[in-house]
Design a protein around this motif. Structure first.
Motif, PDB file in Angstrom:
ATOM      1  N   UNK A   1      -1.177 -58.628  23.945  1.00  0.00           N
ATOM      2  CA  UNK A   1      -0.835 -57.219  23.813  1.00  0.00           C
ATOM      3  C   UNK A   1      -1.362 -56.424  25.004  1.00  0.00           C
ATOM      4  N   UNK A   2      -0.495 -55.596  25.586  1.00  0.00           N
ATOM      5  CA  UNK A   2      -0.910 -54.667  26.631  1.00  0.00           C
ATOM      6  C   UNK A   2      -1.273 -53.353  25.959  1.00  0.00           C
ATOM      7  N   UNK A   3      -2.528 -52.921  26.121  1.00  0.00           N
ATOM      8  CA  UNK A   3      -3.015 -51.754  25.390  1.00  0.00           C
ATOM      9  C   UNK A   3      -3.948 -50.939  26.271  1.00  0.00           C
ATOM     10  N   UNK A   4      -3.973 -49.640  26.020  1.00  0.00           N
ATOM     11  CA  UNK A   4      -4.931 -48.780  26.726  1.00  0.00           C
ATOM     12  C   UNK A   4      -6.346 -49.132  26.268  1.00  0.00           C
ATOM     13  N   UNK A   5      -7.287 -49.077  27.184  1.00  0.00           N
ATOM     14  CA  UNK A   5      -8.648 -49.496  26.865  1.00  0.00           C
ATOM     15  C   UNK A   5      -9.266 -48.693  25.734  1.00  0.00           C
ATOM     16  N   UNK A   6      -8.961 -47.408  25.685  1.00  0.00           N
ATOM     17  CA  UNK A   6      -9.568 -46.591  24.649  1.00  0.00           C
ATOM     18  C   UNK A   6      -8.864 -46.740  23.295  1.00  0.00           C
ATOM     19  N   UNK A   7      -7.822 -47.592  23.247  1.00  0.00           N
ATOM     20  CA  UNK A   7      -7.096 -47.822  21.996  1.00  0.00           C
ATOM     21  C   UNK A   7      -7.314 -49.243  21.457  1.00  0.00           C
ATOM     22  N   UNK A   8      -8.211 -50.003  22.085  1.00  0.00           N
ATOM     23  CA  UNK A   8      -8.408 -51.396  21.651  1.00  0.00           C
ATOM     24  C   UNK A   8      -8.980 -51.480  20.240  1.00  0.00           C
ATOM     25  N   UNK A   9      -9.891 -50.564  19.915  1.00  0.00           N
ATOM     26  CA  UNK A   9     -10.475 -50.572  18.578  1.00  0.00           C
ATOM     27  C   UNK A   9      -9.413 -50.267  17.527  1.00  0.00           C
TER      28      UNK A   9
ATOM     29  N   UNK B   1       4.336 -63.726  21.712  1.00  0.00           N
ATOM     30  CA  UNK B   1       3.841 -64.257  20.447  1.00  0.00           C
ATOM     31  C   UNK B   1       3.827 -65.777  20.549  1.00  0.00           C
ATOM     32  N   UNK B   2       2.677 -66.387  20.350  1.00  0.00           N
ATOM     33  CA  UNK B   2       2.555 -67.842  20.376  1.00  0.00           C
ATOM     34  C   UNK B   2       2.468 -68.330  18.935  1.00  0.00           C
ATOM     35  N   UNK B   3       3.404 -69.189  18.551  1.00  0.00           N
ATOM     36  CA  UNK B   3       3.448 -69.715  17.187  1.00  0.00           C
ATOM     37  C   UNK B   3       3.581 -71.239  17.267  1.00  0.00           C
ATOM     38  N   UNK B   4       2.467 -71.915  17.012  1.00  0.00           N
ATOM     39  CA  UNK B   4       2.489 -73.376  17.097  1.00  0.00           C
ATOM     40  C   UNK B   4       2.807 -73.831  18.503  1.00  0.00           C
ATOM     41  N   UNK B   5       3.921 -74.559  18.663  1.00  0.00           N
ATOM     42  CA  UNK B   5       4.343 -75.071  19.970  1.00  0.00           C
ATOM     43  C   UNK B   5       5.302 -74.118  20.683  1.00  0.00           C
ATOM     44  N   UNK B   6       5.605 -72.992  20.048  1.00  0.00           N
ATOM     45  CA  UNK B   6       6.629 -72.100  20.583  1.00  0.00           C
ATOM     46  C   UNK B   6       6.032 -70.839  21.187  1.00  0.00           C
ATOM     47  N   UNK B   7       6.651 -70.388  22.292  1.00  0.00           N
ATOM     48  CA  UNK B   7       6.316 -69.112  22.906  1.00  0.00           C
ATOM     49  C   UNK B   7       7.491 -68.178  22.654  1.00  0.00           C
ATOM     50  N   UNK B   8       7.271 -67.142  21.841  1.00  0.00           N
ATOM     51  CA  UNK B   8       8.346 -66.273  21.374  1.00  0.00           C
ATOM     52  C   UNK B   8       8.326 -64.953  22.128  1.00  0.00           C
ATOM     53  N   UNK B   9       9.520 -64.529  22.577  1.00  0.00           N
ATOM     54  CA  UNK B   9       9.644 -63.201  23.164  1.00  0.00           C
ATOM     55  C   UNK B   9       9.794 -62.193  22.026  1.00  0.00           C
ATOM     56  N   UNK B  10       8.848 -61.282  21.867  1.00  0.00           N
ATOM     57  CA  UNK B  10       8.866 -60.400  20.691  1.00  0.00           C
ATOM     58  C   UNK B  10       9.963 -59.341  20.754  1.00  0.00           C
ATOM     59  N   UNK B  11      10.542 -59.083  19.579  1.00  0.00           N
ATOM     60  CA  UNK B  11      11.499 -58.000  19.406  1.00  0.00           C
ATOM     61  C   UNK B  11      11.072 -57.199  18.181  1.00  0.00           C
ATOM     62  N   UNK B  12      11.717 -56.078  17.963  1.00  0.00           N
ATOM     63  CA  UNK B  12      11.351 -55.246  16.824  1.00  0.00           C
ATOM     64  C   UNK B  12      11.487 -55.967  15.501  1.00  0.00           C
ATOM     65  N   UNK B  13      12.458 -56.900  15.399  1.00  0.00           N
ATOM     66  CA  UNK B  13      12.696 -57.614  14.145  1.00  0.00           C
ATOM     67  C   UNK B  13      11.853 -58.884  14.012  1.00  0.00           C
TER      68      UNK B  13
END
Length: 485
Positions: free
Chosen positions: A464-472, A441-453
């Motif tokens: 985001x890493x996503x399956x090609x057929x799920x991009x839509x 997650x990029x927020x302004x000047x910060x690069x954040x490692x995402x967690x559930x919270x």
């Protein structure tokens, strides 16, 4: 000077290095980089004699195709569709009104015939995509006005080209039928638009289905398709420039294999073509000849900036909801650049009696207009109170995204908007498609490692890493109003 192959290669490398450094300083000065490239070309013509207008026109046309293609790829349809009416009006009615107004002035200032005067007006009638994109790209101007100006500058070239070619035909053949011009206009614009849409859809299918072995070939394929589309549509006597721009918008707003590689390649290529194009056009101009048309050039430039352009803007936007201050800013921000100078070579190539005079005056007008208006855009925005509400949203980080053509997943970039269903929610509250992972997650000047919270905020950029057929499905979840969350 001994022009060996080694010396020529060295000269080209020095020019490209000078262009890159010049582009950096031109941004800081608020000056369109094209001005510096042109000046370099004018300096070079003291050492290298070059007067082949046909070759310059050919190279400049190819460069313009690439620049327009790159501009279209970067154009967001969601933004353009909100302002297409004023942009289209400026690109058509605005160009015609400016042509007539400047043409009347040119007739008397340059002592030309009415047809020749209108030809000068048509040549300088359009704004320039490369100049507008480069100058507005880092300015804090209302997004609506920036989009209007960028869409206008990218779409008004076909009208200017049509008027220029038609007026040259009128000068060469006074018996030219007016009805033929009307038919030609609708043919060029209509066919250009339709084929642009068709080539865009076909290009998306080809890029996503061809499954090339090397990822480096995808950017090459994209530019090859753009040039093929331009040449095919032009051979049919339709507007190849309009087709390329429409095609690029469709491609740029689609889900593409190796999307970021394609965009990055075309951005770099467009910059290089700007450097080469403007330097070559600068070679065609000799400072001594410009001095002979100095007062005429100054008079036309002032008339264009203070009278003709504002008249064209106010007439074409008469029924729009754009207020007076915004119209005044649009009038001032109508930068001239590559297209007028390229069109200025047309009278030279066609051997018109006053072709050299027209080119010199147009060059003078464009250079003066670009320097004065390009360096005062920020001041004009403040004067007319059209500055944006905050700093332009730009990620300070750059991640190279990977799209593996033969795999079933890829890394995509998503921006959280204010109206997004995922805005202001924690990641664990967002119902993502199966086998989908937010990696950064990029927020302004910060690069954040995402967690559930981690809470997703408006203007966050997600990778985001996503399956090609799920991009839509992912797009609906993160970006579209009313998606599942």
């Amino acid at each position: 000077m001994n022009f060996t192959i080694e010396n020529i290669i060295l000269a080209v490398s020095i020019l490209l290095l000078a262009g890159v450094i010049g582009a950096k300083f031109s941004t800081r000065l608020g000056l369109p980089s094209l001005v510096l490239f042109i000046v370099v070309g004018m300096i070079l013509n003291r050492f290298v004699f070059f007067d082949n207008a046909w070759l310059a026109q050919l190279l400049a046309t190819v460069a313009l195709v690439i620049i327009l293609f790159e501009g279209g790829l970067q154009t967001k349809w969601e933004s353009v569709k909100k302002v297409y009416k004023p942009s289209l009006s400026l690109a058509t009615i605005g160009v015609v009104v400016t042509t007539v107004t400047v043409g009347a002035a040119a007739k008397f200032i340059l002592d030309l015939t009415w047809a020749e005067g209108l030809l000068v007006g048509a040549i300088v009638g359009s704004t320039d995509a490369a100049a507008v994109f480069s100058v507005l790209g880092n300015k804090n101007v209302k997004q609506k006005l920036t989009t209007v100006l960028e869409a206008e500058s990218a779409s008004n070239d076909p009208m200017a080209i049509f008027l220029t070619i038609s007026l040259i035909q009128v000068i060469q053949s006074p018996s030219f039928e007016p009805l033929h011009l009307v038919f030609s206009f609708f043919w060029q614009m209509g066919v250009g638009l339709i084929l642009g849409i068709m080539f865009g859809i076909l290009s998306i299918w080809i890029i996503n289905k061809i499954n090339l072995d090397s990822s480096g070939l995808y950017p090459v394929l994209s530019i090859a398709l753009a040039i093929f589309a331009f040449s095919t549509v032009t051979i049919m006597n339709a507007s190849g420039f309009l087709a390329v721009y429409v095609m690029a918008i469709i491609i740029g707003n689609a889900d593409l294999t190796y999307r970021h590689s394609i965009l990055g390649f075309n951005e770099g290529l467009a910059w290089m073509m700007q450097m080469v194009m403007f330097m070559i056009l600068g070679l065609l101009v000799f400072p001594g000849e410009l001095l002979h048309v100095a007062w005429q050039g100054i008079a036309l430039a002032v008339f264009l900036m203070l009278i003709a352009r504002p008249i064209g803007v106010f007439v074409s936007l008469f029924f729009s909801n754009i207020n007076i201050k915004e119209k005044l800013f649009i009038s001032w921000a109508g930068l001239k650049g590559a297209v007028p100078i390229i069109l200025g070579t047309y009278p030279l190539v066609e051997g018109l009696e006053h072709g050299q005079l027209m080119f010199n005056v147009v060059f003078f007008v464009v250079l003066l207009s670009t320097v004065i208006q390009g360096t005062t855009i920020s001041k004009a925005a403040e004067l007319f109170n059209v500055t944006g509400t905050g700093k332009k949203a730009q990620s300070s980080h750059s991640l190279e995204l990977i799209s593996i053509g033969k795999a079933n997943s890829e890394m995509v970039e998503m921006r959280i908007l204010e109206e997004s269903p995922a805005a202001n929610k924690q990641i664990h509250e967002v119902r993502l498609p199966p086998k989908t992972l937010i990696t950064a997650v990029v927020r302004g000047e910060r690069l954040i490692t995402p967690e559930g919270a981690t809470r997703l905020l408006p203007e966050d950029v997600l990778y985001v890493l996503v399956k090609k057929d799920k991009k839509k499905e992912l797009k609906e979840t993160l970006m579209k109003k009313g998606g599942d969350s």
